[in-house]
Write an enzyme that holds these catalytic residues in place. Structure first.
Site, PDB file in Angstrom:
ATOM      1  CG  ASN A 199     -12.396  10.989  -4.680  1.00 28.23           C
ATOM      2  OD1 ASN A 199     -13.517  11.590  -4.660  1.00 28.23           O
ATOM      3  ND2 ASN A 199     -11.396  11.366  -4.907  1.00 28.23           N
TER       4      ASN A 199
ATOM      5  N   GLY B  48     -13.712   7.835  -8.396  1.00 29.12           N
ATOM      6  CA  GLY B  48     -12.250   8.182  -8.994  1.00 29.12           C
ATOM      7  C   GLY B  48     -11.415   7.938  -7.757  1.00 29.12           C
TER       8      GLY B  48
ATOM      9  CB  THR C 130      -6.139   6.784  -7.787  1.00 31.13           C
ATOM     10  OG1 THR C 130      -5.768   7.840  -7.110  1.00 31.13           O
ATOM     11  CG2 THR C 130      -7.060   7.164  -9.064  1.00 31.13           C
TER      12      THR C 130
ATOM     13  CB  CYS D  46      -1.269   0.014   1.268  1.00 32.63           C
ATOM     14  SG  CYS D  46      -1.782   1.672   1.414  1.00 32.63           S
TER      15      CYS D  46
ATOM     16  CG  HIS E 102      -6.477   9.527   0.345  1.00 31.81           C
ATOM     17  ND1 HIS E 102      -6.963   8.145  -0.308  1.00 31.81           N
ATOM     18  CD2 HIS E 102      -7.098  10.115  -0.825  1.00 31.81           C
ATOM     19  CE1 HIS E 102      -7.339   7.946  -1.313  1.00 31.81           C
ATOM     20  NE2 HIS E 102      -7.131   9.322  -1.906  1.00 31.81           N
TER      21      HIS E 102
ATOM     22  CB  CYS F 206       0.870   1.124   4.367  1.00 23.43           C
ATOM     23  SG  CYS F 206      -0.825   0.748   4.889  1.00 23.43           S
TER      24      CYS F 206
END
Ligand code: AMP
Ligand code: ZN
Length: 113
Positions: free
Chosen positions: A86, A92, A94, A3, A99, A6
């Site tokens: 999002n 969208g 990504t 990730c 976050h 991370c």
């Protein structure tokens, strides 16, 4: 875990950190969409809003406290700013680590969909 955020939190990938505490990390977006564009993330990995539960949701309230603090420090509080997340393909998203975008420093477009 593979990730990106991370790895940023762990310091394995560089970031322009603007805030950190026990549960939250905030850094400048690498492709800013506004004069101020900060990402505020929980340190504990959650993929998206889909994974917020009664057990882990306190960090979301804390993220909004941090957003208000950073917005005030950066002079955005009076003119206003946006905090947005999002969730999933249609929105969208990504990067699949929860976050919140803190955007400000100009008059933002009002586009809800
Ligand atoms: P989203 O499209 O809502 O998933 O937002 C992901 C955000 O992460 C985008 O605004 C990207 O510009 C940003 N981003 C991707 N990689 C990095 C990175 N290495 N450092 C900072 N921001 C990044
Ligand atoms: Zn993660």
């Amino acid at each position: 875990m593979d990730c990106l955020f991370c790895k940023i939190i762990a310091g394995e990938i560089p970031s322009a950190k603007v805030y950190e505490d026990e549960t939250v990390y905030a850094f400048k977006d690498i492709a800013p969409m506004a004069p101020v564009h900060i990402l505020i993330v929980p340190k504990a990995h959650l993929a998206s809003v889909n994974e917020i539960t009664p057990e882990n949701s306190a960090v979301v309230a804390h993220i909004f406290e941090v957003a208000a603090k950073l917005a005030a420090e950066m002079g955005l509080a009076e003119d206003g700013y946006r905090v947005v997340t999002n969730c999933g393909a249609h929105a969208g998203q990504t990067v699949f680590h929860l976050h919140f975008h803190l955007l400000g420093g100009k008059k933002l477009k009002v586009e809800m969909c």
